[in-house]
Scaffold this motif. Structure first.
Motif, PDB file in Angstrom:
ATOM      1  N   ASN A   1     -75.286 -69.810 -45.529  1.00  0.00           N
ATOM      2  CA  ASN A   1     -73.984 -70.303 -45.991  1.00  0.00           C
ATOM      3  C   ASN A   1     -72.818 -69.347 -45.673  1.00  0.00           C
ATOM      4  O   ASN A   1     -71.792 -69.788 -45.152  1.00  0.00           O
ATOM      5  CB  ASN A   1     -74.024 -70.643 -47.482  1.00  0.00           C
ATOM      6  N   PRO A   2     -72.965 -68.034 -45.934  1.00  0.00           N
ATOM      7  CA  PRO A   2     -71.851 -67.130 -45.562  1.00  0.00           C
ATOM      8  C   PRO A   2     -71.591 -67.089 -44.057  1.00  0.00           C
ATOM      9  O   PRO A   2     -70.448 -66.866 -43.630  1.00  0.00           O
ATOM     10  CB  PRO A   2     -72.302 -65.747 -46.051  1.00  0.00           C
ATOM     11  N   VAL A   3     -72.645 -67.306 -43.250  1.00  0.00           N
ATOM     12  CA  VAL A   3     -72.454 -67.317 -41.792  1.00  0.00           C
ATOM     13  C   VAL A   3     -71.673 -68.572 -41.407  1.00  0.00           C
ATOM     14  O   VAL A   3     -70.790 -68.526 -40.547  1.00  0.00           O
ATOM     15  CB  VAL A   3     -73.830 -67.274 -41.054  1.00  0.00           C
ATOM     16  N   VAL A   4     -71.996 -69.707 -42.044  1.00  0.00           N
ATOM     17  CA  VAL A   4     -71.248 -70.944 -41.785  1.00  0.00           C
ATOM     18  C   VAL A   4     -69.772 -70.713 -42.121  1.00  0.00           C
ATOM     19  O   VAL A   4     -68.887 -71.099 -41.345  1.00  0.00           O
ATOM     20  CB  VAL A   4     -71.817 -72.129 -42.623  1.00  0.00           C
ATOM     21  N   GLU A   5     -69.531 -70.065 -43.244  1.00  0.00           N
ATOM     22  CA  GLU A   5     -68.149 -69.805 -43.667  1.00  0.00           C
ATOM     23  C   GLU A   5     -67.419 -68.931 -42.633  1.00  0.00           C
ATOM     24  O   GLU A   5     -66.297 -69.238 -42.228  1.00  0.00           O
ATOM     25  CB  GLU A   5     -68.165 -69.108 -45.027  1.00  0.00           C
ATOM     26  N   ALA A   6     -68.071 -67.874 -42.193  1.00  0.00           N
ATOM     27  CA  ALA A   6     -67.453 -66.977 -41.209  1.00  0.00           C
ATOM     28  C   ALA A   6     -67.232 -67.711 -39.884  1.00  0.00           C
ATOM     29  O   ALA A   6     -66.183 -67.551 -39.236  1.00  0.00           O
ATOM     30  CB  ALA A   6     -68.350 -65.759 -40.991  1.00  0.00           C
ATOM     31  N   GLU A   7     -68.187 -68.546 -39.503  1.00  0.00           N
ATOM     32  CA  GLU A   7     -68.065 -69.293 -38.248  1.00  0.00           C
ATOM     33  C   GLU A   7     -66.932 -70.324 -38.324  1.00  0.00           C
ATOM     34  O   GLU A   7     -66.224 -70.561 -37.353  1.00  0.00           O
ATOM     35  CB  GLU A   7     -69.392 -69.987 -37.905  1.00  0.00           C
TER      36      GLU A   7
END
Ligand SMILES: [Fe+2]
Ligand SMILES: [Fe+2]
Length: 317
Positions: free
Chosen positions: A19-25
């Motif tokens: 989820n945090p990677v999706v947010e950063a992406e």
């Protein structure tokens, strides 16, 4: 959280961890995804009314300025885009509509929604294809719906869409060139640029998954590469049109291997990964064998195509 390479994450754990990677992406994607307007790409003044309610002119094959293969490719590309409601359903169910995943699912759906609308406007206004046949094909194709072969697996779905978005980019780009129409080429290049950003988004997510659980992710990549099929494969008449597109170099096995599969695998550095366990190594070996075989098949197809073209040229001469 540190994970040992042998730890197997569950589907829910992957969604939470990523989820945090999706947010950063998403934060990276939004500023680079340039806003564009489909209406600007359509030559509206070329249009005229059709027969039926408005009493205009029926479509005639001679109305179309495009070659048969360019028409086939545009129909396949548009019908594939048309099935967006089913794709949205598949990813919304798998990725969920909460937190950053939900923001991505909706944003991606909105971006994809432009593609079908713009392509249909172009084809209708320029009378490039039979509008009645196109609508009947759309009804038939959408009535079948789309079910992902990986609908219960986050990793396989991420691997699949990484390849599929790039495949769609290549197909749109080469279809644009095949039309010989600068207006269609410009529109398809614009759509292809979106598909490239979608590929980068998913590719980066899967890269993060490889770090979380390299062995499970390696297996997912191998299975997806071995079973890859375009999302429009069940469009009525797809096989015939796909062969036409391959013969014309819009999308063939060589492009699939060298321009779609290999660049994404190289980005993930799958052949340089260290510390895989026995299952991970086994998956990587299967992938390597499969790619070697794909290389042989691609060359065989190219040889056959060269022969066919030489024969056709001899007949013409
Ligand atoms: Fe698209
Ligand atoms: Fe896309």
């Amino acid at each position: 959280m540190t994970l040992s390479a042998s730890r197997r994450l569950s589907q829910t754990e992957f969604l939470l961890e990523l989820n945090p990677v999706v947010e950063a992406e998403l934060n990276r994607h939004i500023p680079v995804a340039k806003e564009w307007f489909p209406h600007e790409y359509i030559p509206w003044s070329d249009g005229r009314n059709f027969d039926g309610i408005l009493g205009g002119d029926p479509w005639l094959e001679t109305d179309s300025k495009l070659s048969d293969v360019a028409r086939s490719a545009l129909i396949i590309n548009l019908l594939t885009e048309d099935n967006l409601p089913s794709y949205h359903h598949e990813i919304a169910v798998l990725f969920g509509r909460d937190q950053a995943w939900g923001d991505w699912v909706h944003r991606w759906t909105a971006e994809e929604g432009r593609h079908g609308a713009a392509l249909r406007d172009y084809l209708t206004v320029t009378r490039a294809v039979d509008p009645v046949e196109l609508e009947q094909l759309r009804m038939a194709h959408m009535s079948q719906g789309y079910q992902s072969a990986n609908d219960e697996d986050v990793l396989r779905s991420l691997a699949y869409v990484s390849f599929q978005e790039l495949a769609t980019r290549v197909s749109h780009r080469n279809t644009g060139r095949a039309t010989g129409d600068p207006i269609a080429d410009q529109l398809l290049a614009r759509i292809a640029a979106d598909e490239n950003l979608h590929m980068i988004f998913y590719r980066n997510l899967l890269k993060a998954a490889l770090e979380l659980d390299p062995n499970q992710t390696m297996r997912a990549i191998t299975e997806v590469v071995k079973t890859f099929e375009m999302p429009g494969a069940d469009i009525p008449g797809f096989q015939r049109k796909a062969v036409q597109m391959a013969v014309d170099g819009i999308y063939d096995l060589r492009q699939h291997r060298d321009e779609v599969v290999m660049p994404v695998l190289r980005f993930w550095k799958v052949f340089d990964l260290e510390g895989l366990d026995a299952d991970g190594e086994q998956a990587r070996q299967e992938l390597s064998d499969f790619l070697d075989n794909l290389d042989v098949q691609a060359s065989r197809f190219e040889d056959k195509r060269d022969l066919l073209k030489a024969r056709m040229a001899a007949r013409k001469g």
